[in-house]
Design a protein around this motif. Sequence first.
Motif, PDB file in Angstrom:
ATOM      1  N   SER A  36      42.600 -25.997   6.909  1.00 52.19           N
ATOM      2  CA  SER A  36      41.665 -25.812   8.012  1.00 52.19           C
ATOM      3  C   SER A  36      40.366 -26.527   7.677  1.00 52.19           C
ATOM      4  O   SER A  36      40.002 -26.651   6.507  1.00 52.19           O
ATOM      5  N   VAL A  37      39.689 -27.016   8.717  1.00 53.30           N
ATOM      6  CA  VAL A  37      38.396 -27.662   8.491  1.00 53.30           C
ATOM      7  C   VAL A  37      37.304 -26.635   8.756  1.00 53.30           C
ATOM      8  O   VAL A  37      37.260 -26.037   9.830  1.00 53.30           O
ATOM      9  N   GLU A  38      36.467 -26.412   7.769  1.00 50.08           N
ATOM     10  CA  GLU A  38      35.409 -25.408   7.901  1.00 50.08           C
ATOM     11  C   GLU A  38      34.051 -26.029   7.594  1.00 50.08           C
ATOM     12  O   GLU A  38      33.961 -27.028   6.883  1.00 50.08           O
ATOM     13  N   PHE A  39      33.015 -25.398   8.153  1.00 50.27           N
ATOM     14  CA  PHE A  39      31.637 -25.858   7.964  1.00 50.27           C
ATOM     15  C   PHE A  39      31.056 -25.088   6.782  1.00 50.27           C
ATOM     16  O   PHE A  39      30.723 -23.909   6.912  1.00 50.27           O
ATOM     17  N   LEU A  40      30.989 -25.729   5.614  1.00 52.49           N
ATOM     18  CA  LEU A  40      30.657 -25.016   4.383  1.00 52.49           C
ATOM     19  C   LEU A  40      29.540 -25.716   3.608  1.00 52.49           C
ATOM     20  O   LEU A  40      29.409 -26.942   3.653  1.00 52.49           O
ATOM     21  N   SER A  41      28.782 -24.917   2.880  1.00 50.46           N
ATOM     22  CA  SER A  41      27.838 -25.479   1.908  1.00 50.46           C
ATOM     23  C   SER A  41      28.627 -25.841   0.652  1.00 50.46           C
ATOM     24  O   SER A  41      29.777 -25.422   0.486  1.00 50.46           O
ATOM     25  N   GLY A  42      27.986 -26.580  -0.254  1.00 51.78           N
ATOM     26  CA  GLY A  42      28.653 -26.934  -1.501  1.00 51.78           C
ATOM     27  C   GLY A  42      29.087 -25.689  -2.258  1.00 51.78           C
ATOM     28  O   GLY A  42      30.211 -25.609  -2.759  1.00 51.78           O
ATOM     29  N   ASN A  43      28.186 -24.697  -2.334  1.00 48.88           N
ATOM     30  CA  ASN A  43      28.526 -23.458  -3.027  1.00 48.88           C
ATOM     31  C   ASN A  43      29.691 -22.736  -2.360  1.00 48.88           C
ATOM     32  O   ASN A  43      30.576 -22.195  -3.030  1.00 48.88           O
ATOM     33  N   GLU A  44      29.688 -22.708  -1.021  1.00 44.76           N
ATOM     34  CA  GLU A  44      30.772 -22.020  -0.317  1.00 44.76           C
ATOM     35  C   GLU A  44      32.102 -22.755  -0.497  1.00 44.76           C
ATOM     36  O   GLU A  44      33.163 -22.125  -0.573  1.00 44.76           O
ATOM     37  N   ALA A  45      32.035 -24.075  -0.584  1.00 47.41           N
ATOM     38  CA  ALA A  45      33.259 -24.844  -0.831  1.00 47.41           C
ATOM     39  C   ALA A  45      33.828 -24.497  -2.207  1.00 47.41           C
ATOM     40  O   ALA A  45      35.042 -24.356  -2.376  1.00 47.41           O
ATOM     41  N   VAL A  46      32.925 -24.327  -3.178  1.00 53.62           N
ATOM     42  CA  VAL A  46      33.367 -23.936  -4.523  1.00 53.62           C
ATOM     43  C   VAL A  46      34.007 -22.549  -4.478  1.00 53.62           C
ATOM     44  O   VAL A  46      35.073 -22.313  -5.065  1.00 53.62           O
ATOM     45  N   ALA A  47      33.369 -21.622  -3.753  1.00 57.10           N
ATOM     46  CA  ALA A  47      33.917 -20.265  -3.652  1.00 57.10           C
ATOM     47  C   ALA A  47      35.325 -20.293  -3.042  1.00 57.10           C
ATOM     48  O   ALA A  47      36.230 -19.581  -3.507  1.00 57.10           O
ATOM     49  N   GLN A  48      35.519 -21.131  -2.022  1.00 55.29           N
ATOM     50  CA  GLN A  48      36.847 -21.249  -1.408  1.00 55.29           C
ATOM     51  C   GLN A  48      37.857 -21.820  -2.401  1.00 55.29           C
ATOM     52  O   GLN A  48      39.002 -21.368  -2.471  1.00 55.29           O
ATOM     53  N   ALA A  49      37.410 -22.812  -3.161  1.00 58.05           N
ATOM     54  CA  ALA A  49      38.311 -23.414  -4.157  1.00 58.05           C
ATOM     55  C   ALA A  49      38.719 -22.385  -5.200  1.00 58.05           C
ATOM     56  O   ALA A  49      39.879 -22.317  -5.601  1.00 58.05           O
ATOM     57  N   VAL A  50      37.761 -21.558  -5.615  1.00 60.42           N
ATOM     58  CA  VAL A  50      38.050 -20.540  -6.625  1.00 60.42           C
ATOM     59  C   VAL A  50      39.033 -19.515  -6.058  1.00 60.42           C
ATOM     60  O   VAL A  50      39.990 -19.113  -6.726  1.00 60.42           O
TER      61      VAL A  50
END
Lengths: 427, 109
Positions: free
Chosen positions: A3-17
Motif C-alpha cells: 500500500s502507498v502511505e503518506f509517512l514521515s521518515g520515522n514512521e516509515a522506519v516504524a512500519q519497516a520494523v
Amino acid sequence: MASVEFLSGNEAVAQAVRLARPRVIAAYPITPQTTVVERLSEIVEAGELDAQFVHVESEHSALALLMGSAAMGARTFTATSSQGLLYMAECLYYASGGRWPLVMMNANRALALPWNIYGDQSDSLALISSGWIQAYAEDAQEALDMIIQAYAVAEDIEVRTPVLVNLDGFVLTHTYEAVSVPDQLEVDRFLPPPDLPEGYPGTFSMSKPQSLAITAGPGDYTVFKYQQHAAVMHSAAVIRSVGEKFHQHFGRGATGLIEGYRSEDAEFILITLGSVSGTVRQAIDELRRQGVAVGMLRLRYLRPFPTEELVEYLYSSTRTRHVQNIGVLEKDISFGHQGSVSLEVKSALYEYASRQGGAAVPVLNFVAGLGGQDISGEDVQNIFLELASSVNAANQSQQTLSAPGFSDVRFLGLEPFREENQHQDAA
Amino acid sequence: MKKPEEVSNPPCHLRPFKRSTSLAIWPNSPQADSGHLAFSNKDWRNMWPQIEWQACNSCSLCLLFCPEGAISWNANRLPIVQEDWCKGCGLCARECPKNLIAMIPQTHR
C-alpha cells in the motif's frame, strides 16, 4: 499487496520494523528519534506486532537489554540519536564485538555543546569505528527498505554484525512523503525468522548455558578483532546480494554501497551522503542544463567503506570523461583535521593512486548543514562552481570560508566572516 | 564407604580455551559453554583452605559461601575444594562455625 502511505521518515522506519517482526524493542526517547518508538509502542499496544516493548531508563540500558534478548535468539530493535547514541557508545562496541545481530536506527543530530537538537552527522560519524555497519538513507522509502534489509545483513551467518541505519534529523525523520509499504507476507518471504548458527549468540538456553562476553588475553584478542574486521569487510558482498534479492522481491532500491547520479561523464563530482542528495540531484540537473558536466556519488554505506566501488565509479574505463575535481559534502567536522567522510574518501583515493601510480584527483571538503543549517540548491550549485573553477588554480577561490591552516575545508555560511578571517591570517 | 576423593556432584571442570592457527575452528564470537574454566587458578593462588574433616558435620556453609563454587561434596558428604577453581580468598575459613578450615600458604601444601 503493498500500500502507498503518506509517512514521515520515522514512521516509515516504524512500519519497516513492524514488518520485520522483532520480538523485543527497547528504547529511550530523544528528539528527533521519538516518533519512531512512539509509533512502535502504538503498534505493539494495538496487537499488530507480537513484541515486548521495554521502557528503559537510558540508551545504555536499551542496547544492553537488546544484547541479552539477542543472546536468547530474539530479533530486536532500538532507535536513538545524538547524545543518546554517545551514551550508548560503550555498548556499541560490546554489541559488535559480541557479534549480536542488532538493528538500530539513528536520527542524525548535532552534538552538544552548544546545545542543539537539529540535524547533522557528527553523532554517527564519531562512532564510525565502533564495528557497526553504517547505512545512510536518502529518503523515507529507502529508510524503510534499508531497515528490512539491515536484518538480513546483520543476521547473515558470515556477517553477524549489528547495523546502524541513519536518517538525517528532521529533514528526513520528520518530513512526509509517499512510501510504498510492503505486505507482511511479502516481507516474511524475504526475511525469514533469524537463523541461529552454532557458536554465535542466540543459541543460549537454560539447558545449554553459555558464558557470553568472555575474556580474551593479549594474543587471542587480536584474532577475535581480526575476525570482526573480516566479517565487516565481507558484509559488502552480502549488502549487495541482499539488495539484489530485495530488488527481485519488491522491484526497487539501489543494490550497491554507492549510488551514482549522472556521474559517468561528469568532470566534477560531489560525494555526499544522506538526505542532502536530493538537493544535489536538483542542482546537478540545473547545472547540466547550463552545460556543466557535474555528477554525484552518494555513499549509502560508510562501513564497510566501499573503496572498490568508489574507484570503479571514478576511474572506470567506460567513463567518457576524466574526473577533474571531487568535492565531499558532509554535515560533520573532525576538529583539527577535516570532515570524517572526506578522510574516508581521501584514504581510498590514496590507496588507489599508490597502487596505480600517479596522482589522485584533488578533493575539496565542504562542511555544511552543521546543527541543522539549511543547505540550499544554490549552495550546492556554488559548491559545484567552486569545484569547476578551482581546477589548476593555485589559490582556490573563496566561495565559502576556508579553515585556517593547511586544509581545503570550507565551511558553509561563514562568508560574512571571510574578510575578518583573512585579516587574522595575515596577522 | 566410598573413596573420599570421589566427587558425587562434580563442579565445573577445567577446559582450556581451544586455540588454533586455523580461523575455521576459532570461536565465532567471544562466548563459550558455561561451567568450564579456561585457565587454572592454582598457579597464582597464594593461600589454600585446608579442611579438617574429622569434626565436620556437613553444615554446607563453606560450600554455600564459596564465591567461586569451588567446594563440593565428596561421596561421604564432606567438603572438598577443587584445585583449579579455588582462588584462596578464605571466605570458607571465616564462615566455618567450627573453625575447621585453615588458610595455609599455597607453597606449604
